[in-house]
Structures are given as C-alpha cells and as structure tokens.
Write an enzyme that holds these catalytic residues in place. Structure first.
Site, PDB file in Angstrom:
ATOM      1  N   SER A 154       0.824  -1.205   0.000  1.00 26.82           N
ATOM      2  CA  SER A 154       0.000   0.000   0.000  1.00 26.82           C
ATOM      3  C   SER A 154       0.865   1.266   0.000  1.00 26.82           C
ATOM      4  CB  SER A 154      -0.878  -0.009   1.259  1.00 26.82           C
ATOM      5  OG  SER A 154      -1.480   1.247   1.454  1.00 26.82           O
ATOM      6  N   TYR A 156      -2.421   5.276  -3.875  1.00 24.87           N
ATOM      7  CA  TYR A 156      -3.442   6.281  -3.595  1.00 24.87           C
ATOM      8  C   TYR A 156      -2.930   7.519  -4.318  1.00 24.87           C
ATOM      9  CZ  TYR A 156      -6.014   3.714  -0.006  1.00 24.87           C
ATOM     10  OH  TYR A 156      -6.796   2.815   0.651  1.00 24.87           O
ATOM     11  N   THR A 186      -6.006   2.703  -6.574  1.00 17.28           N
ATOM     12  CA  THR A 186      -7.290   2.618  -5.871  1.00 17.28           C
ATOM     13  C   THR A 186      -8.141   3.812  -6.271  1.00 17.28           C
ATOM     14  OG1 THR A 186      -6.327   1.407  -4.033  1.00 17.28           O
ATOM     15  CG2 THR A 186      -8.381   2.565  -3.586  1.00 17.28           C
ATOM     16  N   LYS A 199      -8.449  -0.505  -8.862  1.00 16.90           N
ATOM     17  CA  LYS A 199      -9.107  -1.232  -7.760  1.00 16.90           C
ATOM     18  C   LYS A 199     -10.261  -0.392  -7.221  1.00 16.90           C
ATOM     19  CE  LYS A 199      -8.043  -2.952  -3.104  1.00 16.90           C
ATOM     20  NZ  LYS A 199      -8.578  -1.849  -2.300  1.00 16.90           N
ATOM     21  N   HIS A 235     -13.665  -2.139  -1.217  1.00 17.13           N
ATOM     22  CA  HIS A 235     -12.728  -1.746  -0.164  1.00 17.13           C
ATOM     23  C   HIS A 235     -13.058  -2.474   1.156  1.00 17.13           C
ATOM     24  CE1 HIS A 235      -9.727   1.716   0.091  1.00 17.13           C
ATOM     25  NE2 HIS A 235      -9.611   1.142   1.270  1.00 17.13           N
ATOM     26  N   SER A 254     -12.883  -8.264  -1.078  1.00 20.18           N
ATOM     27  CA  SER A 254     -13.944  -7.857  -0.151  1.00 20.18           C
ATOM     28  C   SER A 254     -14.801  -9.058   0.274  1.00 20.18           C
ATOM     29  CB  SER A 254     -14.850  -6.767  -0.747  1.00 20.18           C
ATOM     30  OG  SER A 254     -14.066  -5.652  -1.176  1.00 20.18           O
TER      31      SER A 254
HETATM   32  C1  HOC Z   1      -7.717   7.991   5.755  1.00 19.88           C
HETATM   33  C2  HOC Z   1      -7.183   7.293   4.566  1.00 19.88           C
HETATM   34  O1  HOC Z   1      -7.235   1.452   2.762  1.00 19.88           O
HETATM   35  C3  HOC Z   1      -8.407   1.667   4.803  1.00 19.88           C
HETATM   36  C4  HOC Z   1      -7.088   1.687   4.117  1.00 19.88           C
HETATM   37  C5  HOC Z   1      -6.240   2.885   4.349  1.00 19.88           C
HETATM   38  C6  HOC Z   1      -6.864   4.147   3.960  1.00 19.88           C
HETATM   39  C7  HOC Z   1      -5.907   5.305   3.929  1.00 19.88           C
HETATM   40  C8  HOC Z   1      -6.174   6.310   4.933  1.00 19.88           C
HETATM   41  O2  HOC Z   1      -8.485   2.048   5.970  1.00 19.88           O
HETATM   42  O3  HOC Z   1      -9.374   1.236   4.215  1.00 19.88           O
END
Ligand code: HOC
Length: 366
Positions: free
Chosen positions: A108, A132, A158, A237, A261, A293
């Site tokens: 990530s 991201y 993502t 994604k 997610h 998921s």
């Molecule tokens: C606030 C954003 O994918 C999750 C992860 C991390 C998200 C990044 C932080 O918490 O779903």
C-alpha cells in the site's frame, strides 16, 4: 511457532485479543451501518457449489496466470495499509511470507515501511504497488517510478477513495491511524515530496501528506502520467459498475479489481460477488478481473472464479494472521487457504483453475 486458528471467525477473535480496541475496530469494521460489510459475506453464501464426481482428481493444480504473469494460485495479498499497527514487523513480515509461497504482495501507499524496505523483505517474491493517487501528479509519478526501480511488477490504483468513507466506529472512537502518521513512510522517503516540503519552510511531513493525500478530482485523464512514467501494467481497484469496467477497457487499463474496499468506503453499495457477473458479461476476456472484499475461504475463491474472476485478493485473513503471529501467522493463513482451495476443487471434481466456470455453482436464496 505459534499456531493461528484455521477458521476466519476464530482468527478474528484471536486477533482481537492482541490489539487495542481502537485498532481492532479500525481493522474489523466497515463504513456506515456495515450493510456492505455483511452483504459481501451474504453474497458468497447465496451461491452453492454443485460438485461433479468420478472425474479423476488425483492431480489438482492451482497454478494460473494474470496478464502473462505466472502465479502458483489465484491469490494475492491485498494492499492493506499501515500493517505496523497490527504487528511491529508489519509489511516486512507479510511481504516475506508471501514471497515464500510466491503469492504476489501488494504494498500500500500508506504502508508502515517504505516500498523499498518492503521490496527487500519480499526479495525474489512477486510484488505489486498500490497507489493512492496524491493531489500532486509529480509525487504520484515519483511513487510509481520508485516502485518500478524496486522491482514491483504492477501498479494498482485505488479509485474508490475520493474521500474517506463514513467510518462510524472510528469516528465514535475518535481514532485514525492515518491521522496519527502510521502510513507516512513512503511520503517521508520520497525525493519529490521532500522537495515540496523544502519549498515550505516549517512544514511537517504529516501535515503536508494530509494536504496532498486525497485526489477528489481523479479521472480517466489522470491515468496518462502514470502510464508515461512507468512501463508496468496498471490495474484499477474499486470497480463495481459494468460501465466503469468498460471505460477501463477503452482507456487501455490492464486489469481491474472488483472491490468495495472490504465494505469500508460506500456503505449500502453492492457486494463484489453480486457485481461480478455483469462486469464479466460486459468486458468478457478483454482484461483480467480480480476481486476482493469478503473472501475468506477456498469455497469463496472457487465461487468468485466460477463467476468470472481470474484471481482474488485476501485482506483481513492475512492481517489477522500477522497480528497473532507475525510472518509465521501470514504463512499459516496462506497455507490454510491454499489447502482449502485445493480441497474444494478436488471435492468439486475440478482439476485446474481454468476448468472452474459458472456450471459449477448455482444461486440459492436463504
Ligand atoms: C484515511 C485514509 O485502505 C483503509 C485503508 C487505508 C486508507 C488510507 C487512509 O483504511 O481502508
């Protein structure tokens, strides 16, 4: 070694004992009233395998390929962020475990360690990098270029997070590991981000990361700079609508991940297994379709493949293994899932991943 439980519910309960309440809630929960978190599981339960018998399953192979990349099983480890809040070894442990089984590890953007450190822990293993997409294209390009240099073999962008989902449990707990800086390693180590910081005297890494993190304007044109920056396949994604899957094909995207997610973004949205058939029908074999998921077991993987997925991503199962027993915990979870998938295929009369199709399952209603 410390044994981790076999069954997902037991894994989750055991992991809970190792974590502070806020951390466990963050990992386990979904957005809103968690309707989608539940739907993801219900969707798997609504499909049943209809096995064939006497089909010589003395040899069963899990081997498959995605975009020509050979993998020993249709399984990847999902880009779970900030794994250091679960176990001090974080992504270093899970990347090492995935290498042992040649299961691709997706690192990530908000990892607890830098992508270069993770690559080293992953060694000769297979690794992909999840992006991201920051609200600064130069930082985005720098991340993916670093990933290419460090031996990552694909970029997974993502696309379902223009902003954070309404995570009611975290809001009640007033807890966010992200806001506490648990995922800042890749930013802090990035040369372009450092230049950006240097231009703002007194600016702090975390504050500036929070400023640039979300890209609510993300659109199809944003794919070009990434495409130009690296010579790697690009996956998206967070695809749930067949129209978006079709758009992905039109824009030359190399693969999609049907994902909500883990139920953590848009509550009330469709379960991934329910979204899959129409997406498959629309894009057929024009690009690989991955799914995540709610995937917990061999039968889940079998059902996803029967409905048209080429492979699945595992998230919470390996995260809980990591929490309980570090690298060995992740290894055990991978081993258990591989065993479960092979058993499922054998008992269904299916010898290879390529033979799994919709003929092997039927929808039932409870
Ligand atoms: C606030 C954003 O994918 C999750 C992860 C991390 C998200 C990044 C932080 O918490 O779903």
């Amino acid at each position: 070694r410390k044994d981790v439980p076999l069954r997902f519910e037991d894994l989750e309960n055991e992991a809970q004992k190792h974590l502070d309440k806020n951390v466990f809630d963050y990992e386990q929960s979904g957005a809103g009233i968690e309707e989608t978190l539940r739907s993801n599981r219900e969707a798997f339960s609504n499909w049943k395998i209809v096995p064939r018998v006497m089909r010589d399953v003395s040899t069963v192979s899990l081997h498959t390929t995605i975009n020509g990349q050979s993998i020993p099983a249709p399984i990847l480890l999902a880009p779970v962020g900030m794994q250091g809040i679960s176990h001090p070894d974080g992504e270093l442990a899970s990347a090492a475990a995935s290498a042992k089984y040649e299961v691709p590890f997706i690192a990530s953007t908000v990892s607890s360690y830098t992508l270069e450190e993770i690559a080293e822990a992953n060694g000769n293993g297979k690794r992909w990098f999840q992006l991201y997409y920051p609200n600064n294209v130069e930082i985005a390009k720098s991340f993916v270029k670093r990933a290419e240099i460090a031996g990552y073999e694909a970029i997974v962008i993502t696309v379902d997070m223009p902003l954070i989902g309404n995570r009611e449990r975290d809001r009640s707990n007033q807890y966010s590991p992200f806001l506490l800086g648990a995922g800042k390693a890749n930013y802090a180590a990035d040369p372009v981000f450092q230049e950006y910081l240097a231009a703002k005297p007194g600016a702090a890494v975390l504050d500036e990361m929070l400023q640039t993190f979300y890209r609510p304007g993300l659109n199809w044109e944003d794919m070009k700079p990434i495409r130009d920056a690296v010579d790697l396949p690009i996956y998206l994604k967070g695809i749930l609508h067949p129209d978006d899957a079709e758009e992905a094909v039109k824009h030359g995207i190399d693969g999609i991940v049907v994902s909500n997610h883990g139920g953590r973004q848009l509550d009330g949205c469709i379960a991934t297994l329910d979204a899959l058939p129409l997406i498959k029908e629309r894009v057929k074999d024009k690009l690989p379709i991955l799914l995540d998921s709610g995937v917990r077991s061999g039968p889940d993987i079998f059902k996803a493949l029967a409905l048209g997925a080429d492979a699945v991503l595992l998230g919470r199962p390996f995260l809980y293994g990591l929490t309980i027993a570090g690298q060995s915990g992740v290894e055990q979870v991978i081993q258990n899932v591989l065993h479960d998938l092979k058993t499922t295929m054998s008992l269904s009369g299916i010898k290879s991943i390529q033979e799994i199709n919709a003929n092997a399952i039927r929808k039932t209603y409870r």
